[in-house]
Design an enzyme around this catalytic site. Sequence first.
Site, PDB file in Angstrom:
ATOM      1  N   ARG A 131       0.834  -1.204   0.000  1.00 28.86           N
ATOM      2  CA  ARG A 131       0.000   0.000   0.000  1.00 28.86           C
ATOM      3  C   ARG A 131       0.876   1.264   0.000  1.00 28.86           C
ATOM      4  O   ARG A 131       2.035   1.231   0.401  1.00 28.86           O
ATOM      5  CB  ARG A 131      -0.917  -0.006   1.225  1.00 28.86           C
ATOM      6  CG  ARG A 131      -2.020  -1.031   1.165  1.00 28.86           C
ATOM      7  CD  ARG A 131      -2.923  -0.964   2.394  1.00 28.86           C
ATOM      8  NE  ARG A 131      -2.196  -1.260   3.634  1.00 28.86           N
ATOM      9  CZ  ARG A 131      -1.753  -0.355   4.480  1.00 28.86           C
ATOM     10  NH1 ARG A 131      -1.987   0.931   4.255  1.00 28.86           N
ATOM     11  NH2 ARG A 131      -1.114  -0.704   5.569  1.00 28.86           N
ATOM     12  N   LYS A 274      -8.548  -2.472   1.032  1.00 28.01           N
ATOM     13  CA  LYS A 274      -8.514  -1.550   2.162  1.00 28.01           C
ATOM     14  C   LYS A 274      -9.350  -0.303   1.898  1.00 28.01           C
ATOM     15  O   LYS A 274      -9.809   0.355   2.835  1.00 28.01           O
ATOM     16  CB  LYS A 274      -7.066  -1.180   2.503  1.00 28.01           C
ATOM     17  CG  LYS A 274      -6.299  -2.344   3.140  1.00 28.01           C
ATOM     18  CD  LYS A 274      -7.038  -2.922   4.348  1.00 28.01           C
ATOM     19  CE  LYS A 274      -6.264  -4.035   5.022  1.00 28.01           C
ATOM     20  NZ  LYS A 274      -7.045  -4.675   6.129  1.00 28.01           N
ATOM     21  N   HIS A 294     -10.974  -3.887  12.844  1.00 30.27           N
ATOM     22  CA  HIS A 294      -9.905  -4.600  12.148  1.00 30.27           C
ATOM     23  C   HIS A 294      -9.528  -5.789  13.026  1.00 30.27           C
ATOM     24  O   HIS A 294      -8.682  -5.687  13.902  1.00 30.27           O
ATOM     25  CB  HIS A 294      -8.706  -3.670  11.931  1.00 30.27           C
ATOM     26  CG  HIS A 294      -7.632  -4.270  11.095  1.00 30.27           C
ATOM     27  ND1 HIS A 294      -6.300  -4.018  11.290  1.00 30.27           N
ATOM     28  CD2 HIS A 294      -7.694  -5.113  10.022  1.00 30.27           C
ATOM     29  CE1 HIS A 294      -5.584  -4.680  10.401  1.00 30.27           C
ATOM     30  NE2 HIS A 294      -6.406  -5.349   9.622  1.00 30.27           N
ATOM     31  N   SER A 313       0.491  -7.058  12.496  1.00 35.60           N
ATOM     32  CA  SER A 313       1.262  -8.061  11.780  1.00 35.60           C
ATOM     33  C   SER A 313       2.291  -8.726  12.694  1.00 35.60           C
ATOM     34  O   SER A 313       3.002  -8.056  13.445  1.00 35.60           O
ATOM     35  CB  SER A 313       1.977  -7.401  10.598  1.00 35.60           C
ATOM     36  OG  SER A 313       2.753  -8.327   9.891  1.00 35.60           O
ATOM     37  N   LYS A 317      -2.453 -13.307  14.938  1.00 34.15           N
ATOM     38  CA  LYS A 317      -3.912 -13.175  14.808  1.00 34.15           C
ATOM     39  C   LYS A 317      -4.500 -14.257  13.907  1.00 34.15           C
ATOM     40  O   LYS A 317      -5.477 -14.918  14.271  1.00 34.15           O
ATOM     41  CB  LYS A 317      -4.248 -11.785  14.260  1.00 34.15           C
ATOM     42  CG  LYS A 317      -5.733 -11.514  14.079  1.00 34.15           C
ATOM     43  CD  LYS A 317      -5.993 -10.117  13.543  1.00 34.15           C
ATOM     44  CE  LYS A 317      -5.444  -9.949  12.149  1.00 34.15           C
ATOM     45  NZ  LYS A 317      -5.835  -8.682  11.520  1.00 34.15           N
ATOM     46  N   THR A 318      -3.897 -14.445  12.736  1.00 41.87           N
ATOM     47  CA  THR A 318      -4.406 -15.436  11.795  1.00 41.87           C
ATOM     48  C   THR A 318      -4.222 -16.847  12.331  1.00 41.87           C
ATOM     49  O   THR A 318      -5.130 -17.680  12.265  1.00 41.87           O
ATOM     50  CB  THR A 318      -3.697 -15.293  10.431  1.00 41.87           C
ATOM     51  OG1 THR A 318      -3.939 -13.987   9.921  1.00 41.87           O
ATOM     52  CG2 THR A 318      -4.200 -16.322   9.443  1.00 41.87           C
ATOM     53  N   ASP A 332      -9.971 -10.854   9.064  1.00 43.98           N
ATOM     54  CA  ASP A 332      -9.366  -9.520   9.028  1.00 43.98           C
ATOM     55  C   ASP A 332     -10.309  -8.354   9.320  1.00 43.98           C
ATOM     56  O   ASP A 332      -9.897  -7.397   9.947  1.00 43.98           O
ATOM     57  CB  ASP A 332      -8.731  -9.300   7.653  1.00 43.98           C
ATOM     58  CG  ASP A 332      -7.738  -8.146   7.636  1.00 43.98           C
ATOM     59  OD1 ASP A 332      -6.915  -8.058   8.568  1.00 43.98           O
ATOM     60  OD2 ASP A 332      -7.793  -7.347   6.701  1.00 43.98           O
ATOM     61  N   ARG A 397       1.520 -12.321  -1.172  1.00 44.95           N
ATOM     62  CA  ARG A 397       0.155 -12.516  -0.666  1.00 44.95           C
ATOM     63  C   ARG A 397      -0.595 -13.558  -1.489  1.00 44.95           C
ATOM     64  O   ARG A 397      -0.266 -13.817  -2.641  1.00 44.95           O
ATOM     65  CB  ARG A 397      -0.626 -11.194  -0.762  1.00 44.95           C
ATOM     66  CG  ARG A 397      -0.104 -10.075   0.105  1.00 44.95           C
ATOM     67  CD  ARG A 397      -0.671 -10.143   1.495  1.00 44.95           C
ATOM     68  NE  ARG A 397      -0.266  -9.020   2.316  1.00 44.95           N
ATOM     69  CZ  ARG A 397      -0.856  -8.713   3.480  1.00 44.95           C
ATOM     70  NH1 ARG A 397      -1.868  -9.437   3.923  1.00 44.95           N
ATOM     71  NH2 ARG A 397      -0.430  -7.695   4.197  1.00 44.95           N
TER      72      ARG A 397
END
Length: 607
Positions: A131, A274, A294, A313, A317-318, A332, A397
């Site tokens: 981004r 996003k 988020h 990051s 979390k994932t 997410d 990704r």
Amino acid sequence: MRAAIKAVLTRLPLPRTPPLLSSSSKLSNVWNSHLRLRVLNNAMPQFGATPYVTPHILHKHYAQAHDYNDTSNLIGHDIAYFSQAGFEMDKIHLKRNAAPAQLYEDAIRNEGAIISSSGALINFSGKKTGRSPKDKRIVFEETSKDNIWWGSVNIKMDEHTFEINRERAIDYLNTRELVYVFDGFAGWDPKYRIKVRVICARAYHALFMHNMLIRPTEEELANFGEPDFIIYNAGQFPANRFTKGMSSTTSVEINFKRMEMVILGTEYAGEMKKGVFSVMHYLQPVKFGQLSLHSSANVGMDKEDVTLFFGLSGTGKTTLSADPRRQLIGDDEHVWSDTGVFNIEGGCYAKCINLSAEKEPEIHAAIRFGSILENVVYDPYSRMPDYDDVAITENTRCAYPIDFIPNARIPCSVDKQPSNIIMLTCDAYGVLPPVSKLTPEQASYHFLAGYTSKTPGTEDGVLEPIPTFSTCYSAPFIVLHPGRYAQMLAERMAKHDVDCWLINTGWTGGKFGTGRRCPLKFTRAIVDAVHSGALKKAEYEEFGVFGLQIPTALEGVPRELLNPRLAWGDKEAFEREVRKLAGMFVKAFAVYEKDVDPKVRAAGPRL
């Protein structure tokens, strides 16, 4: 033998960008040989050689004619919309909600994409592989200006400049032979969802949003009507950097009055994802009165208990929300509504760096036909992705529909209020406890702080841990003042008696370099204890400067791990690191002090 190798190599399609090849296993020599042979073959006719493309693809106008007829008819009454928007319908061919197989064909034919050994499409975003937050703009206009949190995250743009860039984007799209349209939804709850239209010139971008938005049924598509939000993605074409307010040739801008987004100068697909989240981050609180977050979320198969996971990051979390005994609502972006929790997206956008079937089997298995690998290096012969190679970017990704995950809950919503909130941090200083039970005021404080830390080795020149404070765990996507989200979170937690836990997946027994990362098996045991209720029943003691409540004992987790002071051999060094980190919290939180309740200010570290 050389003749046989030459015959094989001349039949391989030549990727456009040499760095796509794996940098391991001597492939650079193979690439150079491949180049020499292809140059030779281009210069000298190969009589009797078999082409490596099929006649169907060679006759591309014949092959595509049927596609045009099928997909253009789907537009129907929307033709007038595109004409009024400035699209030259007699020059361009629109493909609306094209099937993944069609998008594969177009991406391979026109964009240099390839099919990986697992069936996923590998494609590339060009110069920008992440981004561009410094080039993100919000239009300053009367309908939204009083709600936006203006500053370094939300930079003002005037309406006239937006119109210039919008016109530039449409002019570019009018030069393309193919223009792709994808109509889908953001938000699984019909009461709060919005209709999103994506207009772009790359098949890869259309497939990406096919995966990331919620895919409509045939009936929903036929009755789609006017979209609530439109993305004009002309990322291949640069912004004019001499236009007022432009800082570069990249521009990513949102206009809440027009409910439109324009992308110029970047082909990174994550900007669209996003952008939709930013719009939902604005609309849900302002229009619907709901809390956008988020976060990832899952639900127990037996008790139907819902847990929200916040984390930046590298915090886990994932990994921690993927639990075989629980269903995944999403990984997410979510909305905590008056009736429950629902996912905003229809897919997942997971990092691929160092991905393996052993570490993350669900994600690895989801990379199959229909999914996209973005900027991933591959072996040119086997077409196997090399997830360890960062020659293009570390931000590799994959994007895939959420139903590619076996234990995903479809529809991705649940009509139950959360029972637990888990705030994840990776503390490289080794001083925060592996788990703490937060008071409502502490929950608001840590939500606003959004702390984790970058560790040495993650970036060149990083010699000691670097603290990162990302407010509401979503600083780059914040639209309203952070205090507004925090207040809504506190109100919902109080109303539904939700427990909040701060879990540190970082270092213990010392900071980075002397201690060790908290073993995953202990972190999983802590999360399991949250879900079973065992942690809620534990006895607690106060943890010093931070005033946190930590359990004195927990089955399966060593006592010295629960209290970080016990794990450190050098107690004086421990106290220095505690005060050092506490000072960082105080400095970072100063931005929000004047806008929050005194009780929340008092919930931070005490120096």
